[in-house]
Design an enzyme around this catalytic site. Structure first.
Site, mmCIF file in Angstrom:
data_model
loop_
_atom_site.group_PDB
_atom_site.id
_atom_site.type_symbol
_atom_site.label_atom_id
_atom_site.label_comp_id
_atom_site.label_asym_id
_atom_site.label_seq_id
_atom_site.Cartn_x
_atom_site.Cartn_y
_atom_site.Cartn_z
ATOM 1 N N TYR A 148 59.196 46.888 -41.465
ATOM 2 C CA TYR A 148 58.481 47.984 -40.789
ATOM 3 C C TYR A 148 57.626 47.428 -39.649
ATOM 4 C CZ TYR A 148 55.662 52.280 -40.400
ATOM 5 O OH TYR A 148 55.043 53.431 -39.952
ATOM 6 N N ASP A 149 56.821 46.397 -39.977
ATOM 7 C CA ASP A 149 55.886 45.858 -38.976
ATOM 8 C C ASP A 149 56.624 45.365 -37.732
ATOM 9 O OD1 ASP A 149 54.526 46.146 -41.328
ATOM 10 O OD2 ASP A 149 53.582 44.172 -41.314
ATOM 11 N N ARG A 189 52.555 56.100 -51.502
ATOM 12 C CA ARG A 189 51.298 55.779 -50.822
ATOM 13 C C ARG A 189 50.114 56.156 -51.700
ATOM 14 N NH1 ARG A 189 52.695 57.305 -44.584
ATOM 15 N NH2 ARG A 189 54.047 58.826 -45.527
ATOM 16 N N PHE A 194 47.497 58.777 -56.146
ATOM 17 C CA PHE A 194 46.259 59.090 -56.887
ATOM 18 C C PHE A 194 46.160 60.589 -57.177
ATOM 19 C CE2 PHE A 194 43.412 55.221 -55.491
ATOM 20 C CZ PHE A 194 44.286 54.361 -56.153
ATOM 21 N N ARG A 278 41.399 47.536 -43.088
ATOM 22 C CA ARG A 278 42.010 48.211 -41.942
ATOM 23 C C ARG A 278 41.070 49.319 -41.476
ATOM 24 N NH1 ARG A 278 47.437 50.596 -43.305
ATOM 25 N NH2 ARG A 278 48.311 48.539 -42.962
HETATM 26 N N1 UDP Z 1 47.412 51.363 -53.447
HETATM 27 C C1 UDP Z 1 46.849 51.389 -54.719
HETATM 28 N N2 UDP Z 1 47.451 52.166 -55.660
HETATM 29 C C2 UDP Z 1 48.546 52.934 -55.414
HETATM 30 C C3 UDP Z 1 49.110 52.903 -54.105
HETATM 31 C C4 UDP Z 1 48.519 52.090 -53.148
HETATM 32 O O1 UDP Z 1 45.835 50.726 -54.993
HETATM 33 O O2 UDP Z 1 49.020 53.626 -56.339
HETATM 34 C C5 UDP Z 1 46.745 50.545 -52.400
HETATM 35 C C6 UDP Z 1 47.693 49.618 -51.627
HETATM 36 O O3 UDP Z 1 47.847 48.387 -52.295
HETATM 37 C C7 UDP Z 1 46.957 49.478 -50.302
HETATM 38 C C8 UDP Z 1 46.239 50.844 -50.132
HETATM 39 O O4 UDP Z 1 46.208 51.416 -51.437
HETATM 40 O O5 UDP Z 1 45.980 48.470 -50.366
HETATM 41 C C9 UDP Z 1 46.947 51.770 -49.171
HETATM 42 O O6 UDP Z 1 48.316 51.759 -49.521
HETATM 43 P P1 UDP Z 1 49.380 52.753 -48.907
HETATM 44 O O7 UDP Z 1 50.664 52.483 -49.599
HETATM 45 O O8 UDP Z 1 48.876 54.149 -48.926
HETATM 46 O O9 UDP Z 1 49.512 52.384 -47.359
HETATM 47 P P2 UDP Z 1 49.290 51.060 -46.489
HETATM 48 O O10 UDP Z 1 47.968 51.258 -45.868
HETATM 49 O O11 UDP Z 1 49.319 49.843 -47.367
HETATM 50 O O12 UDP Z 1 50.421 51.105 -45.543
#
Ligand code: UDP
Length: 316
Positions: A148-149, A189, A194, A278
């Site tokens: 992706y990156d 995500r 959550f 971020r």
């Molecule tokens: N994350 C988490 N639990 C989950 C899904 C994601 O703790 O059930 C964390 C993930 O490791 C990351 C952050 O939440 O640090 C955001 O993850 P996401 O997949 O939404 O998007 P990203 O910003 O990594 O592209």
């Protein structure tokens, strides 16, 4: 006055479909193209009878064109969640490279303004914080997230090359974490995970120690920033995102509070190359687009919870 014609690739996706809504509301005629590997017709079902809207099922990685005039080409087709792009690594690389080139060629042919959806992921696991557009990033070019990156980094490079070599009128938006209605419940995500876990009184899965940070932008703010960029004459990349930063643990507690759930928190391994922090620096967007987000996480989260309750609760 004749209607402007906008082509939106990824038009059946989370952001693509909201973009179609906004462009239609702005008086455009919209042609949405999507191969539906991660998008869903449900996201555009309400537009089916709109005479200014057309959907075409299309893989934009193959050469394609549109008959007649086109004013805007918005390239939003791509798997966008870590789970989705790890599930579709080659499709992700292709749509960022070949897909972007076909869209650029369309914009060149039609003398249209081209806008590509780039991402905060191009900064990788950033060593500069918050991230300004001038930061070059810290990316693992061979890790699992690289599909992706690096695809998005290539898309930016290709876009600038078309601008410099062929004078195509291009724009690049770097999108930071965005959430809201129409996110897929199973895209992996943190926001849908959550919310879905809380609504089913299941444990919330914290990856790592939950101290990593993200800043969450509500979709309506993001779409507003994108169209301001589209209607501007900027060519340089512009960050669009919410600069208010939360740890994942803080975010989990907000989801518990607003959902009223009594779920426990469980800890899981941190995915490979998961960025530790971020947060966008949005000085450029403020200065050149007079844009900044308006919706607080409290408000956006409550609206998103309500949408998931109404639309996704019986899917399990
Ligand atoms: N994350 C988490 N639990 C989950 C899904 C994601 O703790 O059930 C964390 C993930 O490791 C990351 C952050 O939440 O640090 C955001 O993850 P996401 O997949 O939404 O998007 P990203 O910003 O990594 O592209």
């Amino acid at each position: 006055m004749k209607k402007k014609i906008a082509v939106v690739t990824g038009g059946a996706g989370f952001l693509g479909s909201h973009l179609c809504d906004r462009l239609l509301a702005d008086g455009c005629r919209v042609i949405a193209a999507d191969n539906l590997i991660t998008g869903s017709l449900r996201n555009i079902a309400h537009l089916r009878k709109n005479k200014n809207f057309e959907f075409i099922k299309k893989d934009v990685c193959r050469p394609w064109t549109i008959t007649g005039k086109v004013d805007y080409v918005l390239h939003f087709a791509s798997p966008a969640s870590p789970v989705d792009y790890l599930r579709h690594p080659l499709a992700t690389l292709k749509v960022g490279s070949q897909g972007t080139e076909h869209c650029l060629k369309l914009a060149q042919l039609k003398k249209a303004r081209f806008l590509v959806a780039s991402t905060s992921e191009i900064y990788g696991d950033p060593l500069e914080h918050p991230q300004k557009e001038s930061y070059w990033g810290h990316v693992n070019s061979i890790g699992p997230r690289s599909v992706y990156d690096e695809a998005k980094r290539f898309a930016e490079a290709l876009t600038m090359a078309y601008h410099r070599s062929y004078d195509v009128n291009t724009a690049i938006v770097r999108i930071f974490n965005t959430y809201g209605p129409r996110m897929q419940v199973n895209d992996g995500r943190v926001v849908p995970n959550f919310i879905d876990q809380a609504l089913h009184n299941q444990p919330l899965t914290i990856y790592g120690d939950g101290q990593q940070t993200r800043s969450f932008c509500y979709y309506s703010d993001l779409i507003d920033g994108i169209v301001r960029l589209l209607y501007s004459n900027l060519h340089q990349p512009v960050n669009i995102g919410n600069p208010k930063e939360f740890t994942i643990l803080e975010f989990a507690n907000m989801v518990l509070k607003f959902s009223g759930a009594h779920s426990k928190l469980v800890y899981r391994d941190l995915p490979v190359d998961d960025p530790k922090q971020r947060c966008p620096d949005i000085t450029l967007a403020k200065k050149h687009l007079q844009w900044q987000p308006k919706v607080s996480l409290q408000q956006g989260l409550q609206e998103t919870l309500a949408w998931f309750k109404a639309n996704c609760c019986d899917e399990k």
